[in-house]
Design a protein around this motif. Structure first.
Motif, PDB file in Angstrom:
ATOM      1  N   ILE A 138       0.840  -1.207   0.000  1.00  0.00           N
ATOM      2  CA  ILE A 138       0.000   0.000   0.000  1.00  0.00           C
ATOM      3  C   ILE A 138       0.875   1.258   0.000  1.00  0.00           C
ATOM      4  N   PHE A 139       1.888   1.264   0.878  1.00  0.00           N
ATOM      5  CA  PHE A 139       2.796   2.416   0.907  1.00  0.00           C
ATOM      6  C   PHE A 139       3.479   2.597  -0.442  1.00  0.00           C
ATOM      7  N   ALA A 140       3.972   1.493  -1.005  1.00  0.00           N
ATOM      8  CA  ALA A 140       4.688   1.568  -2.280  1.00  0.00           C
ATOM      9  C   ALA A 140       3.781   2.063  -3.400  1.00  0.00           C
ATOM     10  N   PHE A 141       2.526   1.618  -3.393  1.00  0.00           N
ATOM     11  CA  PHE A 141       1.593   2.022  -4.443  1.00  0.00           C
ATOM     12  C   PHE A 141       1.418   3.546  -4.470  1.00  0.00           C
ATOM     13  N   PHE A 142       1.173   4.143  -3.308  1.00  0.00           N
ATOM     14  CA  PHE A 142       0.956   5.592  -3.279  1.00  0.00           C
ATOM     15  C   PHE A 142       2.252   6.370  -3.516  1.00  0.00           C
ATOM     16  N   HIS A 143       3.389   5.807  -3.113  1.00  0.00           N
ATOM     17  CA  HIS A 143       4.666   6.444  -3.435  1.00  0.00           C
ATOM     18  C   HIS A 143       4.890   6.448  -4.944  1.00  0.00           C
TER      19      HIS A 143
END
Length: 284
Positions: A138-143
């Protein structure tokens, strides 16, 4: 025209790799994909930490330099020495390691550090758990969404109207769904703690008769790692504190039911006391 590879480009690549290898793990459960996913996570978090710390150090150095220039403007430029040419690789490596030493102290209290330690634990020590990848995905997706919108698409030589539409879509995703995504990430972290605790409790008697997973100590170590991680993160993260408050409210409601045995109610009160006060002593 060639574009130099920067640390930010590498970070972007590790974010993409995190998403790819995590979804490969979800779809296939390949052990190698799981390992590669966590390698990508550790790499991306380490780069983020390094960039944040060096940016802070640079800001402090700039402030110090400005102050020095103000008090002695004639001597600031003349004291600079040009870097020597043809420095051996070994010497460069030593200088790089020395440059990291001042960053060790700030890294200990940086909010990214607990995530790095958690990822390293799952990469090298703790039993494999696919669900633990979910928050990092999830963090990687928004980054990736933010970086693509801000740095990648504007440099592409695509149709201007198509490019603008793509940027608009990514901006909508980032602004409207990032809070929901980060909330889900926090909930997955709490779920990982609950699952690890239940797994440890269930496998303890099974391991005694030879039918468990054979990792009783590692299972309880996993629980301790998650408790430590969430304890540190909740002191810095409002979303984590809100999620914990909701869970505690729900459990308080359950424990208020007269059908719940007094022993369980007392255990719940003790757990809340220990978690809140970091103190094993509890008196009614």
């Amino acid at each position: 025209m060639t574009t130099a590879v920067t640390l930010s480009n590498v970070w972007y690549g590790t974010q993409l790799a995190t998403i790819f290898f995590s979804f490969t793990t979800f779809a296939t459960s390949y052990s190698s994909s799981y390992i590669l996913a966590y390698i990508s996570i550790v790499a991306s978090l380490t780069i983020s930490l390094y960039q944040s710390l060096t940016a802070s150090a640079s800001s402090s150095t700039s402030s110090s330099s400005a102050s020095s220039s103000a008090t002695n403007p004639s001597g600031s430029a003349s004291t600079k020495k040009a870097p020597p040419a043809n420095i051996p690789i070994q010497a460069q490596a030593v200088d790089f390691v020395k440059s990291l030493t001042p960053l060790v102290g700030p890294a200990k209290s940086h909010p990214t550090t607990p995530y790095i330690l958690l990822a390293v634990s799952y990469l090298f020590v703790l039993p494999r758990s696919i669900i633990t990848l979910a928050p990092f995905v999830i963090f990687a997706f928004f980054h990736v969404v933010n970086y693509t919108k801000t740095f990648v698409l504007p440099r592409m030589t695509a149709n201007p109207s198509l490019k603008e539409r793509a940027i608009s879509i990514l901006d909508t995703i980032a602004t409207q769904y990032s809070d929901l995504g980060f909330t889900w990430a926090v909930q997955f972290q709490l779920l990982s703690l609950c699952i690890s605790f239940l797994w440890a409790v269930i496998n303890t008697p099974l391991n005694l008769i030879g039918h468990g997973d054979g990792h009783s100590l590692l299972n309880y170590l996993t629980v301790l790692v998650w408790v430590a991680f969430i304890s540190i993160v909740q002191s810095q993260n409002l979303l984590m504190r809100s999620a914990i408050t909701r869970v505690v409210t729900i459990l308080d409601g359950v424990m208020a039911d007269p059908r719940v045995p007094l022993g369980i109610k007392d255990a719940w009160v003790r757990v809340k006391h220990i978690v809140k006060n970091k103190n094993l002593n509890h008196s009614q």
